[in-house]
Design an enzyme around this catalytic site. Structure first.
Site, PDB file in Angstrom:
ATOM      1  N   SER A  84     -84.840 -19.559   9.541  1.00 41.00           N
ATOM      2  CA  SER A  84     -85.630 -18.376   9.859  1.00 41.00           C
ATOM      3  C   SER A  84     -87.106 -18.680   9.654  1.00 41.00           C
ATOM      4  CB  SER A  84     -85.236 -17.207   8.958  1.00 41.00           C
ATOM      5  OG  SER A  84     -85.761 -17.394   7.646  1.00 41.00           O
ATOM      6  N   ASP A  85     -87.946 -17.861  10.264  1.00 38.10           N
ATOM      7  CA  ASP A  85     -89.343 -17.845   9.848  1.00 38.10           C
ATOM      8  C   ASP A  85     -89.388 -17.190   8.471  1.00 38.10           C
ATOM      9  OD1 ASP A  85     -92.088 -18.113   9.810  1.00 38.10           O
ATOM     10  OD2 ASP A  85     -92.363 -17.289  11.823  1.00 38.10           O
ATOM     11  N   TRP A  86     -90.513 -17.345   7.784  1.00 40.47           N
ATOM     12  CA  TRP A  86     -90.596 -16.891   6.402  1.00 40.47           C
ATOM     13  C   TRP A  86     -90.547 -15.358   6.335  1.00 40.47           C
ATOM     14  CZ3 TRP A  86     -89.861 -21.537   6.977  1.00 40.47           C
ATOM     15  CH2 TRP A  86     -89.890 -22.472   5.946  1.00 40.47           C
ATOM     16  N   GLY A  90     -88.185 -13.684   7.704  1.00 41.75           N
ATOM     17  CA  GLY A  90     -87.758 -13.273   9.038  1.00 41.75           C
ATOM     18  C   GLY A  90     -86.269 -13.076   9.170  1.00 41.75           C
TER      19      GLY A  90
END
Length: 836
Positions: free
Chosen positions: A224-226, A228
């Site tokens: 995931s993005d941070w 996210g």
């Protein structure tokens, strides 16, 4: 450290250990399982440089050109070399995985992270990403292509729902990832923050499993993005392997184990996710990069500088050069003016920023070419937050400020000192600051420095924070950003509005200041922003001259009047183009329009140098004889631009983005920002030059455009096809007087038999950069698979379609059809295809 058999390890892992492996254990590391000798893999941000494991007090790193600048080189071989250099940086930072490249689409000029991506064109974006990934992974380091998919704006990025047609999704936004995966097989993919058609991408089984894994056959790790991730079960079932960062926001260990025990989540799903994490760990072991390695700056070498300087120079674009005002001669009487002249604007804002080894400004680059420094004037100020006070300060005779970190606040009688250290900045991004003796994100900093005024002047001092802060000057409270805080705006994370106060100082007068700062937990206002508030918070302490731009412009006019030629340096900065927000318009910030108008009225020989990650409005272009686009171009930016200005390097960059005359002309103008949580990609497949050509709306500068100090002739187009491949060959001759490089570009027009499907006039499908000495020629060939050259996505059949009929083939040095050689190919047998 020995490698291992993934399946054997899965059988040996306990359920709790498997659950731990589904998220990071901190900001940058996977969980280790010491019992089974499973080490912790280190990740590092990588859009502009390999930062390492810290934002705050990070080890200095090489700063590379931004994504749009890299794409402007149109040079796949160079990008692969840069990928190798990025991997070398990763080795020095002990990083096994680089979180880059960014491969989203610049569908309009206003995207806050537009500078991180490569282009408006999916094919150029895909081949650029693939080249960098191949370079990175050739050295044993894993690359992470991001942000999958449609993360093209920052406005409400965690909640925005992107509504678009299936054709647009496939032909524009997924295609760069598809090409990059086909050509380079990145080890990792990072999911985006946003939703697509009603569902967050990080929990979209269709996107992460059905398309990415099954249809494309890719078998790497999806992270995931941070912050996210928005679910436990849905994200695991969809195929998201790793939640970032840790300690996890969603995949809390007890919660996941409870979901397993209650059969809400299948153990087979857990094993599938763990399997991909373990495969990455195994690859990291085989890379021979040391685990838990100390980070260093030993890659700060002349070789590193030379490669980055070469790339930066190839990215610079000569957009206009009437009467050959460029290149400059050493004997020219010049003046250098503008807010982007003396300050290195080398990267955009947000997670792309790095603590660069150094940064060369345009003024410094020009000075290095001359015996005597040219006259200089700021012209106007574009700083949003003025200048970092710490960079202008000293403490105990040494540059910077002195910071003491405590467990308790300043009024506590017996404080516990955690550490003390010198730091060069007073603008502090502290969300990843931790100390081994403090098990909490609650901490307090005392920051002390001295500032000596170089002249008698009125100054403005600003203080704001995510946390609480008191500023004392010479022992007296000067600004209180603790008692009555008001909400302001932070690019990453919320922050207070703070306060700005004026102070008059005599020449040589020194003030001693101290800030008492409390971390984010002390913030008196409520914020839902997890990126900023999940940790130490932030502090902004800045200073600026209390002087009007009208006064600065008058000073600049006097400087301009004393010179034969003016190098006018304008643009944006990392305060205006950044992760966390989009630009409200294309206009040059501050008083730059007035500055340009006034300087042009004083001196007709103006060379306008623009530094920005994406297009800006450029008025008065008809009155300016020379225009240079310099981008956010890395730590060697100033030297590279000076090399171009003085002809030591012949410009060869080409625009990876169409440059509109006005913001209102761009195809995403009416539907760029969030409309109550939704954004409709109404331009459909007609992004960038595709829109301008379809509507016959001429931009300021075409996609693929860029001038040179020499002239090239492209001739004798030959087109060969077989069942699978289209090959175009041309002769290129340097008909000018100096050595240079030309970018041969291939475009394909749609089938003459297409009915009922609206398609672009033509689409970019490949390029080749060729370097030639004067009067020399070369044969240049570009090959592309027929299925990528000629197809569109057939929604009815849910496959790519190559239709029977004649296709136009265009070859030249820009997308402008009047300069292109034209031929045709025929496809006798239509076909459908899927996969890569």
């Amino acid at each position: 450290m020995e490698s291992f058999d993934v399946e054997q390890i899965i059988d040996k892992l306990r359920v709790k250990e498997k659950v731990q492996l589904l998220s990071l254990k901190d900001f940058w590391h996977t969980y280790n399982v010491d019992r089974l000798e499973i080490p912790s893999v280190r990740l590092s941000d990588g859009p502009n440089g390999v930062r390492g494991t810290k934002f705050f007090r990070s080890v200095p790193s090489a700063c590379f050109s931004s994504g749009t600048a890299l794409a402007a080189t149109f040079n796949e071989e160079l990008l692969e070399d840069l990928g190798k250099l990025m991997a070398k940086e990763a080795h020095h930072k002990g990083a096994h995985v680089i979180l880059g490249p960014t491969c989203n689409i610049a569908r309009g000029p206003l995207g806050g992270r537009g500078f991180e991506s490569f282009s408006e064109d999916p094919y150029l974006s895909g081949i650029a990403a693939a080249a960098i990934i191949n370079g990175i992974q050739s050295q044993g380091v894993g690359a992470t292509i991001k942000h999958f998919v449609c993360n093209d704006i920052e406005n409400e990025r965690n909640s925005i729902d992107v509504i678009l047609s299936e054709r647009a999704l496939r032909e524009v936004y997924l295609l760069p990832f598809q090409i990059a995966i086909a050509k380079s097989k990145p080890k990792c993919v990072m999911s985006s923050y946003n939703k697509v058609s009603g569902e967050h991408v990080s929990q979209s089984k269709r996107l992460l499993t059905d398309i990415l894994r099954k249809e494309w056959g890719w078998d790497g790790l999806i992270m995931s993005d941070w912050f996210g991730v928005y679910s436990i079960k849905a994200s695991l079932d969809a195929g998201l392997d790793l939640e970032c960062p840790g300690y996890p926001l969603m995949r809390k260990h007890d919660a996941v184990m409870h979901a397993i025990a209650s059969r809400e989540i299948s153990m087979d799903v857990i094993d599938d996710r763990v399997r991909n994490v373990l495969k990455l760990v195994k690859q990291s072991i085989e890379s021979k990069i040391q685990f838990n390695a100390p980070e260093d700056s030993k890659n700060n070498t002349q070789e590193t500088s030379s490669v980055i300087r070469k790339a930066a120079a190839e990215a610079v674009i000569l957009l206009k050069n009437e009467e050959s005002i460029l290149p400059l001669q050493r004997s020219d009487k010049i003046a250098v003016i503008g807010p982007n002249a003396a300050t290195p604007r080398i990267f955009g804002g947000g997670s792309a920023s790095v603590n660069s080894y150094y940064g060369v400004s345009i003024l410094e680059g020009i000075k290095s070419k001359l015996e005597d420094a040219p006259p200089y004037s700021l012209g106007c100020d574009i700083s949003r937050n003025m200048n970092d006070l710490g960079k202008l300060s000293s403490y105990d005779g040494e540059p910077g400020v002195w910071i003491k970190s405590y467990k308790e606040p300043a009024d506590y009688p017996h404080r516990t000192l955690l550490e003390e250290f010198r730091h060069e900045f007073s603008n502090l991004l502290l969300f990843d600051y931790v100390h081994k003796d403090n098990d909490s994100s609650l901490f307090f900093l005392d920051i002390e420095g001295e500032f000596t005024s170089p002249k008698t002047n009125n100054y403005k001092i600003h203080l704001s924070c995510l946390g609480t802060a008191l500023l004392y000057i010479d022992g007296k409270l000067f600004i209180d950003d603790k008692t009555h805080q008001r909400m302001g705006f932070g690019a990453i994370g919320a922050k207070s509005r703070g306060e700005t106060k004026s102070i008059k100082l005599e020449k040589g007068q020194t003030i001693k200041y101290k800030v008492e700062f409390g971390s984010a937990q002390t913030f008196t206002l409520e914020t839902l922003d997890l990126v900023g508030s999940n940790g130490g918070g932030s502090l902004s302490l800045t200073i600026g001259e209390d002087i009007s731009d009208e006064t600065r412009i008058q000073e600049a006019k006097e400087v301009a009047n004393s010179a034969d030629k003016v190098i006018l340096c304008v643009g944006t900065s990392n305060e205006w183009e950044s992760e966390g927000f989009d630009r409200p318009d294309m206009d040059l910030p501050g008083s730059q329009i007035q500055l340009i108008e006034e300087i042009v009225s004083m001196n007709k020989n103006v060379v306008l140098v623009n530094l920005s990650g994406t297009p800006v409005t450029l008025p008065f272009t008809d009155q300016i004889p020379a225009i240079v686009q310099g981008w956010f171009n890395g730590m060697e930016s100033g030297n590279a631009i000076a090399d171009i200005l003085y002809g030591d390097t012949n410009p060869s960059g080409k625009l990876p983005l169409t440059w509109p005359k006005r913001c209102e002309d761009n195809p995403a103008f009416l539907n760029f920002h969030s409309d109550k949580g939704k954004v409709v990609y109404g331009e459909d497949v007609f992004v960038g030059y595709r829109y301008y050509e379809k509507t016959k709306n001429l931009p300021l500068f075409d996609f693929g455009f860029g001038l040179s100090y020499t002239d090239f002739k492209i001739s004798n187009l030959r087109v060969d096809t077989d069942i699978e491949t289209l090959k175009c060959t041309v002769d290129v001759q340097n008909v000018g007087l100096v050595e240079g490089a030309e970018v041969v570009q291939l475009y394909i027009g749609s089938s003459s038999n297409t009915v009922g499907v609206s398609r672009p006039v033509k689409e970019f499908k490949g390029c080749k950069k060729v370097f030639l000495k004067p009067q020399k020629s070369a044969e240049v060939s570009i090959s592309v698979p027929i299925k990528y050259a000629c197809s569109y996505f057939d929604v009815e059949h849910e496959k790519w379609s190559v239709e029977k009929g004649d296709y136009s083939v265009y070859v030249g040095n820009s997308s402008n059809s009047s300069k292109l050689l034209v031929s045709k190919i025929s496809v006798a047998q239509p076909f459908l295809w899927a996969g890569l």
